[in-house]
Design a protein around this motif. Structure first.
Motif, PDB file in Angstrom:
ATOM      1  N   MET A  30       0.840  -1.191   0.000  1.00 34.18           N
ATOM      2  CA  MET A  30       0.000   0.000   0.000  1.00 34.18           C
ATOM      3  C   MET A  30       0.871   1.236   0.000  1.00 34.18           C
ATOM      4  SD  MET A  30      -1.321   0.157   3.905  1.00 34.18           S
ATOM      5  CE  MET A  30      -0.234   0.719   5.202  1.00 34.18           C
ATOM      6  N   GLY A  31       0.264   2.346  -0.379  1.00 33.98           N
ATOM      7  CA  GLY A  31       1.028   3.579  -0.399  1.00 33.98           C
ATOM      8  C   GLY A  31       0.137   4.796  -0.444  1.00 33.98           C
ATOM      9  N   SER A  89       9.210   9.121   7.332  1.00 35.73           N
ATOM     10  CA  SER A  89       8.302   8.374   8.196  1.00 35.73           C
ATOM     11  C   SER A  89       7.282   7.599   7.368  1.00 35.73           C
ATOM     12  CB  SER A  89       7.559   9.338   9.133  1.00 35.73           C
ATOM     13  OG  SER A  89       6.543  10.020   8.427  1.00 35.73           O
ATOM     14  N   VAL A  90       6.452   6.857   8.061  1.00 30.37           N
ATOM     15  CA  VAL A  90       5.337   6.172   7.400  1.00 30.37           C
ATOM     16  C   VAL A  90       4.014   6.674   7.988  1.00 30.37           C
ATOM     17  CG1 VAL A  90       6.521   4.104   6.614  1.00 30.37           C
ATOM     18  CG2 VAL A  90       5.585   4.181   8.926  1.00 30.37           C
ATOM     19  N   THR A  91       3.981   7.952   8.340  1.00 25.53           N
ATOM     20  CA  THR A  91       2.756   8.577   8.806  1.00 25.53           C
ATOM     21  C   THR A  91       2.048   9.150   7.588  1.00 25.53           C
ATOM     22  OG1 THR A  91       3.794   9.139  10.906  1.00 25.53           O
ATOM     23  CG2 THR A  91       1.758  10.302  10.339  1.00 25.53           C
ATOM     24  N   PHE A  92       0.941   8.523   7.224  1.00 29.42           N
ATOM     25  CA  PHE A  92       0.224   8.937   6.030  1.00 29.42           C
ATOM     26  C   PHE A  92      -0.667  10.132   6.350  1.00 29.42           C
ATOM     27  CE2 PHE A  92       1.332   4.520   5.251  1.00 29.42           C
ATOM     28  CZ  PHE A  92       1.929   4.629   4.011  1.00 29.42           C
ATOM     29  N   ARG A 103       7.846  -2.277  -5.965  1.00 28.64           N
ATOM     30  CA  ARG A 103       8.824  -1.638  -6.844  1.00 28.64           C
ATOM     31  C   ARG A 103       8.129  -0.908  -8.002  1.00 28.64           C
ATOM     32  NH1 ARG A 103      13.818  -2.314  -6.403  1.00 28.64           N
ATOM     33  NH2 ARG A 103      13.657  -4.324  -5.356  1.00 28.64           N
ATOM     34  N   ALA A 104       7.144  -1.540  -8.617  1.00 30.90           N
ATOM     35  CA  ALA A 104       6.426  -0.926  -9.736  1.00 30.90           C
ATOM     36  C   ALA A 104       5.725   0.362  -9.307  1.00 30.90           C
ATOM     37  CB  ALA A 104       5.419  -1.909 -10.316  1.00 30.90           C
ATOM     38  N   ASN A 105       5.073   0.321  -8.158  1.00 34.64           N
ATOM     39  CA  ASN A 105       4.364   1.506  -7.675  1.00 34.64           C
ATOM     40  C   ASN A 105       5.321   2.585  -7.189  1.00 34.64           C
ATOM     41  OD1 ASN A 105       1.287   1.169  -7.700  1.00 34.64           O
ATOM     42  ND2 ASN A 105       2.055  -0.820  -7.056  1.00 34.64           N
ATOM     43  N   VAL A 153       4.768   0.835   0.894  1.00 33.36           N
ATOM     44  CA  VAL A 153       5.341  -0.057   1.901  1.00 33.36           C
ATOM     45  C   VAL A 153       4.799  -1.471   1.716  1.00 33.36           C
ATOM     46  CG1 VAL A 153       5.695   1.758   3.619  1.00 33.36           C
ATOM     47  CG2 VAL A 153       3.538   0.510   3.574  1.00 33.36           C
ATOM     48  N   ILE A 154       5.538  -2.421   2.263  1.00 35.97           N
ATOM     49  CA  ILE A 154       5.093  -3.816   2.317  1.00 35.97           C
ATOM     50  C   ILE A 154       4.818  -4.141   3.782  1.00 35.97           C
ATOM     51  CG2 ILE A 154       5.714  -6.228   1.922  1.00 35.97           C
ATOM     52  CD1 ILE A 154       7.643  -5.256  -0.259  1.00 35.97           C
ATOM     53  N   VAL A 155       3.589  -4.575   4.055  1.00 34.82           N
ATOM     54  CA  VAL A 155       3.177  -4.929   5.413  1.00 34.82           C
ATOM     55  C   VAL A 155       3.072  -6.450   5.499  1.00 34.82           C
ATOM     56  CG1 VAL A 155       1.392  -4.658   7.165  1.00 34.82           C
ATOM     57  CG2 VAL A 155       1.861  -2.777   5.575  1.00 34.82           C
TER      58      VAL A 155
END
Length: 76
Positions: free
Chosen positions: A14-15, A23-26, A49-51, A64-66
């Motif tokens: 997701m992204g 950070s990863v604070t959306f 990678r594509a996204n 990110v990959i969760v």
């Protein structure tokens, strides 16, 4: 003799726009782009990678990959 079932692994890619690129604070979690759920890390990494490459010029976009399997069974 009973066969032991192997543990399933699931990965979510997701992204979206982040408040700080470090950070990863959306900034708007409701508008996250969900690229998909994958059963292998290799497939998840390909989607990530594509996204990430598609949005490489926008420093505020992050994918990110969760590891969903770790969230579903944290003690495993």
């Amino acid at each position: 003799m009973e066969e032991k079932e192997s543990k399933q692994t699931l990965y979510l890619v997701m992204g979206g726009r982040v408040t700080d690129p470090r950070s990863v604070t959306f900034s708007d979690p409701e508008s996250l782009h969900v690229a998909g759920v994958f059963s292998t890390y290799e497939d998840a990494e390909s989607a990530w990678r594509a996204n990430a490459q598609r949005t490489v010029d926008d420093a505020e976009m992050k994918y990110v990959i969760v590891h969903l399997h770790k969230l579903l069974e944290p003690d495993a």
